[in-house]
Write a protein that holds these residues in place. Structure first.
Motif, PDB file in Angstrom:
ATOM      1  N   THR A 221      10.628 -32.754  98.589  1.00  0.00           N
ATOM      2  CA  THR A 221      12.016 -32.392  98.275  1.00  0.00           C
ATOM      3  C   THR A 221      12.505 -33.135  97.029  1.00  0.00           C
ATOM      4  N   ILE A 222      12.135 -34.397  96.912  1.00  0.00           N
ATOM      5  CA  ILE A 222      12.520 -35.195  95.753  1.00  0.00           C
ATOM      6  C   ILE A 222      11.915 -34.612  94.477  1.00  0.00           C
ATOM      7  N   ILE A 223      10.648 -34.247  94.530  1.00  0.00           N
ATOM      8  CA  ILE A 223       9.981 -33.688  93.352  1.00  0.00           C
ATOM      9  C   ILE A 223      10.601 -32.350  92.967  1.00  0.00           C
ATOM     10  N   GLU A 224      10.861 -31.509  93.963  1.00  0.00           N
ATOM     11  CA  GLU A 224      11.483 -30.207  93.679  1.00  0.00           C
ATOM     12  C   GLU A 224      12.835 -30.379  93.002  1.00  0.00           C
ATOM     13  N   GLY A 225      13.615 -31.342  93.482  1.00  0.00           N
ATOM     14  CA  GLY A 225      14.916 -31.589  92.882  1.00  0.00           C
ATOM     15  C   GLY A 225      14.798 -32.081  91.453  1.00  0.00           C
ATOM     16  N   CYS A 226      13.824 -32.952  91.197  1.00  0.00           N
ATOM     17  CA  CYS A 226      13.616 -33.471  89.843  1.00  0.00           C
ATOM     18  C   CYS A 226      13.208 -32.353  88.892  1.00  0.00           C
ATOM     19  N   MET A 227      12.284 -31.495  89.332  1.00  0.00           N
ATOM     20  CA  MET A 227      11.814 -30.403  88.475  1.00  0.00           C
ATOM     21  C   MET A 227      12.946 -29.438  88.165  1.00  0.00           C
ATOM     22  N   SER A 228      13.756 -29.146  89.165  1.00  0.00           N
ATOM     23  CA  SER A 228      14.875 -28.221  88.979  1.00  0.00           C
ATOM     24  C   SER A 228      15.900 -28.790  88.003  1.00  0.00           C
ATOM     25  N   SER A 229      16.235 -30.076  88.172  1.00  0.00           N
ATOM     26  CA  SER A 229      17.213 -30.707  87.284  1.00  0.00           C
ATOM     27  C   SER A 229      16.704 -30.770  85.858  1.00  0.00           C
ATOM     28  N   PHE A 230      15.413 -31.071  85.695  1.00  0.00           N
ATOM     29  CA  PHE A 230      14.836 -31.139  84.353  1.00  0.00           C
ATOM     30  C   PHE A 230      14.897 -29.779  83.673  1.00  0.00           C
TER      31      PHE A 230
ATOM     32  N   PRO B 173       3.278 -37.605 107.212  1.00  0.00           N
ATOM     33  CA  PRO B 173       3.706 -36.217 106.939  1.00  0.00           C
ATOM     34  C   PRO B 173       5.208 -36.091 106.733  1.00  0.00           C
ATOM     35  N   ARG B 174       5.986 -36.809 107.535  1.00  0.00           N
ATOM     36  CA  ARG B 174       7.440 -36.746 107.383  1.00  0.00           C
ATOM     37  C   ARG B 174       7.867 -37.362 106.046  1.00  0.00           C
ATOM     38  N   SER B 175       7.266 -38.477 105.686  1.00  0.00           N
ATOM     39  CA  SER B 175       7.595 -39.115 104.419  1.00  0.00           C
ATOM     40  C   SER B 175       7.236 -38.216 103.243  1.00  0.00           C
ATOM     41  N   MET B 176       6.088 -37.541 103.338  1.00  0.00           N
ATOM     42  CA  MET B 176       5.653 -36.681 102.246  1.00  0.00           C
ATOM     43  C   MET B 176       6.506 -35.416 102.130  1.00  0.00           C
ATOM     44  N   GLN B 177       7.077 -34.969 103.232  1.00  0.00           N
ATOM     45  CA  GLN B 177       8.037 -33.858 103.157  1.00  0.00           C
ATOM     46  C   GLN B 177       9.251 -34.284 102.340  1.00  0.00           C
ATOM     47  N   ARG B 178       9.671 -35.517 102.542  1.00  0.00           N
ATOM     48  CA  ARG B 178      10.800 -36.039 101.774  1.00  0.00           C
ATOM     49  C   ARG B 178      10.425 -36.139 100.290  1.00  0.00           C
ATOM     50  N   LEU B 179       9.203 -36.568 100.026  1.00  0.00           N
ATOM     51  CA  LEU B 179       8.734 -36.640  98.648  1.00  0.00           C
ATOM     52  C   LEU B 179       8.730 -35.259  97.994  1.00  0.00           C
TER      53      LEU B 179
ATOM     54  N   ALA C  96      19.277 -40.789  88.098  1.00  0.00           N
ATOM     55  CA  ALA C  96      19.144 -40.155  89.405  1.00  0.00           C
ATOM     56  C   ALA C  96      18.185 -40.987  90.253  1.00  0.00           C
ATOM     57  N   THR C  97      18.553 -41.260  91.507  1.00  0.00           N
ATOM     58  CA  THR C  97      17.723 -42.109  92.362  1.00  0.00           C
ATOM     59  C   THR C  97      17.613 -41.529  93.767  1.00  0.00           C
ATOM     60  N   ASP C  98      16.588 -41.954  94.480  1.00  0.00           N
ATOM     61  CA  ASP C  98      16.385 -41.557  95.873  1.00  0.00           C
ATOM     62  C   ASP C  98      15.389 -42.534  96.478  1.00  0.00           C
ATOM     63  N   TRP C  99      15.032 -42.322  97.730  1.00  0.00           N
ATOM     64  CA  TRP C  99      14.025 -43.170  98.362  1.00  0.00           C
ATOM     65  C   TRP C  99      13.265 -42.372  99.411  1.00  0.00           C
ATOM     66  N   PHE C 100      12.046 -42.775  99.670  1.00  0.00           N
ATOM     67  CA  PHE C 100      11.264 -42.211 100.770  1.00  0.00           C
ATOM     68  C   PHE C 100      10.392 -43.315 101.347  1.00  0.00           C
ATOM     69  N   PRO C 101      10.250 -43.364 102.661  1.00  0.00           N
ATOM     70  CA  PRO C 101       9.628 -44.519 103.310  1.00  0.00           C
ATOM     71  C   PRO C 101       8.111 -44.502 103.261  1.00  0.00           C
ATOM     72  N   ASN C 102       7.533 -45.659 103.480  1.00  0.00           N
ATOM     73  CA  ASN C 102       6.105 -45.739 103.747  1.00  0.00           C
ATOM     74  C   ASN C 102       5.838 -45.186 105.144  1.00  0.00           C
ATOM     75  N   GLY C 103       4.666 -44.646 105.310  1.00  0.00           N
ATOM     76  CA  GLY C 103       4.250 -44.187 106.628  1.00  0.00           C
ATOM     77  C   GLY C 103       3.144 -45.073 107.169  1.00  0.00           C
ATOM     78  N   VAL C 104       2.612 -44.684 108.293  1.00  0.00           N
ATOM     79  CA  VAL C 104       1.478 -45.386 108.883  1.00  0.00           C
ATOM     80  C   VAL C 104       0.540 -44.342 109.471  1.00  0.00           C
ATOM     81  N   ASP C 105      -0.740 -44.575 109.350  1.00  0.00           N
ATOM     82  CA  ASP C 105      -1.738 -43.675 109.929  1.00  0.00           C
ATOM     83  C   ASP C 105      -1.814 -43.967 111.424  1.00  0.00           C
ATOM     84  N   ALA C 106      -1.035 -43.237 112.203  1.00  0.00           N
ATOM     85  CA  ALA C 106      -0.882 -43.530 113.628  1.00  0.00           C
ATOM     86  C   ALA C 106      -2.109 -43.145 114.448  1.00  0.00           C
TER      87      ALA C 106
END
Length: 412
Positions: free
Chosen positions: A387-396, A379-385, A197-207
């Motif tokens: 979701t990724i973690i929730e999906g991993c925990m659920s699948s496990f 914040p947007r990138s971490m929201q994606r993270l 299972a794979t996914d991606w989430f971007p780097n952010g920047v402290d704007a």
């Protein structure tokens, strides 16, 4: 959740690419109510002292002190083995023992690993959900290096790239979920065909930290920012000064180039003897150098993942002229948010177009900043993270539940 987090460089202070991404993950997870225990490596007493600053952002942290001569010896010992030498460089007996002790004495809900080189500490664990954030696919970087190094060094880089590719495929199958930094890196990971299972989430920047100021800049100054002990940065600036800088000087003799970054090699310091070129070495704050420039150049030929330097310049409202391969790691549209060019004449034309047309510079400054706020905010990138973690925990949990049900139906 109780989370064990491993990374290859101690993630504080977040001053370089290998530290920025893990630090923002750790800070976010801890702030979200999770308990994060960090395990990582330090290479000096100074780094260890600086690293103490991570304390407010995690539940606990553990440092494994390593020494360069020993790490290089570990790399050399792995040359005849199938294990990548990189994994020898990032191995610490102290961290290995600490991880074993933590797993024996605590119950963790999730193991999160940033960078394949430290996955070796937990790849054997099977009863805890595990996520491996490759970040960049390191095998591809080593294989690319082989194209730029002379023989026989090129053979060494190609061998390491091949061994790392095998390791990446093996590790992908041993983790419940694998992630990457950009869509391009994710596509590379998917092309391995591991079935993981794979996914991606971007780097952010402290704007907020990397923000515009009053807009004052020197129209004849351009800059390059990056650690100058890093080969892709070295290759980039040596090539730029040889092929592009003479074209710019011929058109505008008063132009200045600032090469800003820690630990420049002797070859990079020598570039400071060229007309208009300044090599600063380490500076306390890169922001004044970028903000005072008409633009930042990043014409890298070797670029995996996201170039944080590009995000930071755009967040400060400073236009960027970059290569096509480096632009691929940024969620921005060429021509609209940044300029892309590869050939020396094209790079020179793009740079001169911004230097000599203030209105075009202003357009890119505004659109680049807006793109960073909308597509590369942490914040947007971490929201994606999340979701990724929730999906991993659920699948496990579903897989474990299914396995338990099969055991009940078919007892030994």
């Amino acid at each position: 959740m109780n989370i064990l987090y491993l990374c290859h460089r101690f993630p504080f202070p977040p001053k370089r690419g290998g530290k920025i991404r893990p630090f923002n993950m750790i800070r976010h997870l801890q702030a979200s109510g999770h308990r994060v225990t960090v395990c990582s490596l330090v290479r000096s007493e100074a780094e260890a002292a600086e690293g103490q600053g991570i304390a407010p952002h995690c539940q606990a942290f553990h440092m494994g002190r390593v020494h360069e001569p020993l790490q290089w010896a570990r790399m050399i010992l792995r040359l005849p083995l199938t294990t990548p030498s990189s994994m020898g460089y990032f191995y610490s007996g102290e961290i290995a023992a600490r991880v074993r002790d933590l797993l024996r004495t605590q119950r963790f809900d999730l193991i999160f690993v940033h960078c394949s080189s430290v996955a070796q500490y937990v790849e054997h664990v099977q009863d805890i959900p595990k996520i491996l954030d490759f970040g960049d696919m390191d095998s591809q970087k080593w294989l690319e290096y082989a194209n730029y190094k002379p023989f026989p060094l090129s053979l060494g880089y190609r061998l390491e790239g091949t061994k790392m590719l095998w390791a990446e495929k093996r590790l992908a199958r041993r983790f419940d979920l694998c992630t990457a930094t950009t869509r391009a890196e994710w596509e590379t990971l998917e092309s391995y065909g591991t079935g993981a299972a794979t996914d991606w989430f971007p780097n952010g920047v402290d704007a907020q930290f990397f923000s515009p100021t009053d807009g004052a800049y020197d129209p004849d100054t351009i800059s390059f920012i990056g650690r100058m002990d890093y080969y892709p940065n070295q290759e980039c600036m040596q090539r730029f000064c040889k092929e592009v800088w003479p074209l710019l000087q011929a058109r505008r003799s008063g132009m200045k180039l600032l090469i800003v970054g820690a630990d420049p090699s002797p070859a990079i310091r020598a570039l400071g003897t060229l007309p208009g070129v300044t090599v600063t070495g380490s500076v306390p704050d890169v922001r004044p150098y970028i903000r005072g420039s008409a633009l930042m150049v990043a014409p890298l030929a070797i670029a995996r993942g996201t170039q944080n330097k590009i995000l930071e310049a755009m967040a400060m409202g400073v236009p960027v002229v970059t290569s096509r391969v480096a632009a691929g790691g940024v969620d921005a549209e060429p021509g609209r948010h940044l300029l892309v060019a590869d050939a020396p004449s094209e790079l020179a034309a793009a740079i001169l177009g911004l230097v000599e047309r203030p209105e075009e510079r202003a357009r890119l400054a505004t659109s680049g900043r807006e793109r960073m706020l909308s597509h590369h905010a942490w914040p947007r990138s971490m929201q994606r993270l999340d979701t990724i973690i929730e999906g991993c925990m659920s699948s496990f949990a579903q897989r474990r539940g299914g396995a338990a049900a099969r055991t009940l139906r078919n007892p030994a």
